[in-house]
Design a protein around this motif. Sequence first.
Motif, PDB file in Angstrom:
ATOM      1  N   GLN A   1       0.841  -1.191   0.000  1.00 46.78           N
ATOM      2  CA  GLN A   1       0.000   0.000   0.000  1.00 46.78           C
ATOM      3  C   GLN A   1       0.876   1.240   0.000  1.00 46.78           C
ATOM      4  O   GLN A   1       1.856   1.334   0.747  1.00 46.78           O
ATOM      5  CB  GLN A   1      -0.908   0.023   1.228  1.00 46.78           C
ATOM      6  CG  GLN A   1      -1.871   1.184   1.207  1.00 46.78           C
ATOM      7  CD  GLN A   1      -2.886   1.107   2.336  1.00 46.78           C
ATOM      8  OE1 GLN A   1      -2.988   0.117   3.037  1.00 46.78           O
ATOM      9  NE2 GLN A   1      -3.645   2.169   2.489  1.00 46.78           N
ATOM     10  N   ILE A   2       0.533   2.201  -0.870  1.00 44.94           N
ATOM     11  CA  ILE A   2       1.235   3.485  -0.929  1.00 44.94           C
ATOM     12  C   ILE A   2       0.206   4.601  -0.965  1.00 44.94           C
ATOM     13  O   ILE A   2      -0.978   4.361  -1.193  1.00 44.94           O
ATOM     14  CB  ILE A   2       2.162   3.595  -2.168  1.00 44.94           C
ATOM     15  CG1 ILE A   2       1.343   3.558  -3.475  1.00 44.94           C
ATOM     16  CG2 ILE A   2       3.219   2.489  -2.153  1.00 44.94           C
ATOM     17  CD1 ILE A   2       2.140   3.913  -4.715  1.00 44.94           C
ATOM     18  N   THR A   3       0.657   5.805  -0.767  1.00 40.00           N
ATOM     19  CA  THR A   3      -0.188   6.983  -0.895  1.00 40.00           C
ATOM     20  C   THR A   3       0.434   7.868  -1.962  1.00 40.00           C
ATOM     21  O   THR A   3       1.639   8.116  -1.922  1.00 40.00           O
ATOM     22  CB  THR A   3      -0.262   7.758   0.434  1.00 40.00           C
ATOM     23  OG1 THR A   3      -0.791   6.880   1.434  1.00 40.00           O
ATOM     24  CG2 THR A   3      -1.143   8.981   0.308  1.00 40.00           C
ATOM     25  N   ILE A   4      -0.378   8.297  -2.927  1.00 39.09           N
ATOM     26  CA  ILE A   4       0.120   9.183  -3.983  1.00 39.09           C
ATOM     27  C   ILE A   4      -0.808  10.383  -4.111  1.00 39.09           C
ATOM     28  O   ILE A   4      -1.972  10.337  -3.716  1.00 39.09           O
ATOM     29  CB  ILE A   4       0.245   8.470  -5.344  1.00 39.09           C
ATOM     30  CG1 ILE A   4      -1.119   7.963  -5.839  1.00 39.09           C
ATOM     31  CG2 ILE A   4       1.256   7.339  -5.269  1.00 39.09           C
ATOM     32  CD1 ILE A   4      -1.087   7.417  -7.247  1.00 39.09           C
ATOM     33  N   THR A   5      -0.282  11.436  -4.682  1.00 40.20           N
ATOM     34  CA  THR A   5      -1.063  12.631  -4.993  1.00 40.20           C
ATOM     35  C   THR A   5      -1.105  12.759  -6.510  1.00 40.20           C
ATOM     36  O   THR A   5      -0.062  12.722  -7.160  1.00 40.20           O
ATOM     37  CB  THR A   5      -0.415  13.875  -4.371  1.00 40.20           C
ATOM     38  OG1 THR A   5      -0.305  13.680  -2.951  1.00 40.20           O
ATOM     39  CG2 THR A   5      -1.234  15.127  -4.652  1.00 40.20           C
TER      40      THR A   5
ATOM     41  N   THR B   1      -7.070   1.597  -8.185  1.00 34.26           N
ATOM     42  CA  THR B   1      -5.741   1.014  -7.979  1.00 34.26           C
ATOM     43  C   THR B   1      -5.289   0.272  -9.228  1.00 34.26           C
ATOM     44  O   THR B   1      -4.136   0.402  -9.660  1.00 34.26           O
ATOM     45  CB  THR B   1      -5.759   0.052  -6.768  1.00 34.26           C
ATOM     46  OG1 THR B   1      -6.087   0.805  -5.602  1.00 34.26           O
ATOM     47  CG2 THR B   1      -4.438  -0.655  -6.583  1.00 34.26           C
TER      48      THR B   1
END
Length: 78
Positions: free
Chosen positions: A8-12, A34
């Motif tokens: 799991q990652i967080t992106i903008t 995703t």
Amino acid sequence: MRGGRKVQITITVDAGILEYAERLVAAGKAASVTAVFNDAVTEKHITDQRAGSAARTRPAGRPRPGGRDDAAREPPTD
């Protein structure tokens, strides 16, 4: 790459890109947002690998037409 371990990652991202990804999901063209991003990065990875493979098989001193080598020789357009 497919079916491997997921992290799991967080992106903008730009709002318009997220909206596009959501439209693909709503239209049934993607399983999830995703999946849209994973598919896009996978495609980029494959393209980069192919380009790297082509560069390794190209004779030395023969840059790829239109590639970074050509751009590096052009003067800046400021």
